[in-house]
Design a protein around this motif. Sequence first.
Motif, PDB file in Angstrom:
ATOM      1  N   ARG A  41      -7.174   3.066  -5.013  1.00 45.13           N
ATOM      2  CA  ARG A  41      -5.891   3.688  -5.370  1.00 45.13           C
ATOM      3  C   ARG A  41      -4.765   3.163  -4.484  1.00 45.13           C
ATOM      4  O   ARG A  41      -3.691   2.821  -4.975  1.00 45.13           O
ATOM      5  CB  ARG A  41      -5.995   5.210  -5.243  1.00 45.13           C
ATOM      6  N   VAL A  42      -5.031   3.062  -3.183  1.00 44.75           N
ATOM      7  CA  VAL A  42      -4.009   2.589  -2.247  1.00 44.75           C
ATOM      8  C   VAL A  42      -3.661   1.127  -2.525  1.00 44.75           C
ATOM      9  O   VAL A  42      -2.486   0.759  -2.557  1.00 44.75           O
ATOM     10  CB  VAL A  42      -4.484   2.790  -0.785  1.00 44.75           C
ATOM     11  N   ALA A  43      -4.670   0.299  -2.742  1.00 40.61           N
ATOM     12  CA  ALA A  43      -4.416  -1.121  -3.013  1.00 40.61           C
ATOM     13  C   ALA A  43      -3.706  -1.309  -4.350  1.00 40.61           C
ATOM     14  O   ALA A  43      -2.817  -2.157  -4.466  1.00 40.61           O
ATOM     15  CB  ALA A  43      -5.731  -1.896  -2.980  1.00 40.61           C
ATOM     16  N   LEU A  44      -4.076  -0.526  -5.337  1.00 39.18           N
ATOM     17  CA  LEU A  44      -3.415  -0.617  -6.637  1.00 39.18           C
ATOM     18  C   LEU A  44      -1.952  -0.220  -6.511  1.00 39.18           C
ATOM     19  O   LEU A  44      -1.074  -0.846  -7.106  1.00 39.18           O
ATOM     20  CB  LEU A  44      -4.134   0.265  -7.658  1.00 39.18           C
ATOM     21  N   GLU A 101       0.655  -4.645 -11.388  1.00 41.47           N
ATOM     22  CA  GLU A 101      -0.346  -3.584 -11.415  1.00 41.47           C
ATOM     23  C   GLU A 101      -1.307  -3.753 -12.587  1.00 41.47           C
ATOM     24  O   GLU A 101      -2.498  -3.466 -12.466  1.00 41.47           O
ATOM     25  CB  GLU A 101       0.348  -2.224 -11.476  1.00 41.47           C
ATOM     26  N   GLU A 102      -0.811  -4.242 -13.722  1.00 39.42           N
ATOM     27  CA  GLU A 102      -1.656  -4.412 -14.908  1.00 39.42           C
ATOM     28  C   GLU A 102      -2.785  -5.413 -14.651  1.00 39.42           C
ATOM     29  O   GLU A 102      -3.867  -5.286 -15.201  1.00 39.42           O
ATOM     30  CB  GLU A 102      -0.828  -4.881 -16.117  1.00 39.42           C
ATOM     31  N   LEU A 113      -4.754  -9.796  -4.438  1.00 37.15           N
ATOM     32  CA  LEU A 113      -3.830  -9.530  -5.546  1.00 37.15           C
ATOM     33  C   LEU A 113      -2.594  -8.794  -5.043  1.00 37.15           C
ATOM     34  O   LEU A 113      -1.465  -9.106  -5.443  1.00 37.15           O
ATOM     35  CB  LEU A 113      -4.514  -8.727  -6.650  1.00 37.15           C
ATOM     36  N   ALA A 114      -2.800  -7.822  -4.160  1.00 34.89           N
ATOM     37  CA  ALA A 114      -1.670  -7.053  -3.627  1.00 34.89           C
ATOM     38  C   ALA A 114      -0.764  -7.930  -2.771  1.00 34.89           C
ATOM     39  O   ALA A 114       0.464  -7.849  -2.866  1.00 34.89           O
ATOM     40  CB  ALA A 114      -2.177  -5.865  -2.809  1.00 34.89           C
TER      41      ALA A 114
END
Length: 160
Positions: A29-32, A122-123, A115-116
């Motif tokens: 959740r945090v990374a997303l 986000e998608e 990715l982050a």
Amino acid sequence: MTEFLLSVHVLVAIVTVGSITVAASMFPRVALRACGGGEREGGPSGGTGTAVVLHRVCAGYAVAGVVVPVFGVATGAQLGVLTDAWLIVSMVLTTLAAALLGLAVLPGQRRLLALAEGAAPEEEARPVASRLAMLTGVFNLLWAVVVVLMIVRPGSTTGV
């Protein structure tokens, strides 16, 4: 000596496995959120700081967690229960949990961090985060079963 071995086994399990399960559960959740334009809860835009810390907790405590089965086997040897079914199943599940952590969860965290840090939308990160959340849930479930087996010790002759 048995009391010492069991105490170290339980204390290290609580500290290491407990920390990993909490940090790994929070990580997707945090990374997303970091992929979606920054950490919205007070962090800098585009920041991945919290996700990096959570990953470091998981990786660091995973290394320290090697002590858990070492002291567990030593305790089992002292108690003479190394051939009991509940302990063998616990050792197999512990091995599966360790393999899942090392081969899927930690690499998945690194992928999501990449990715982050690359400012992926986000998608693009959502499927990676979803898969990671599922794998982390399986990891946590394996540990929950091990804890129950350690407490209940089905078929044990050492008594409960």
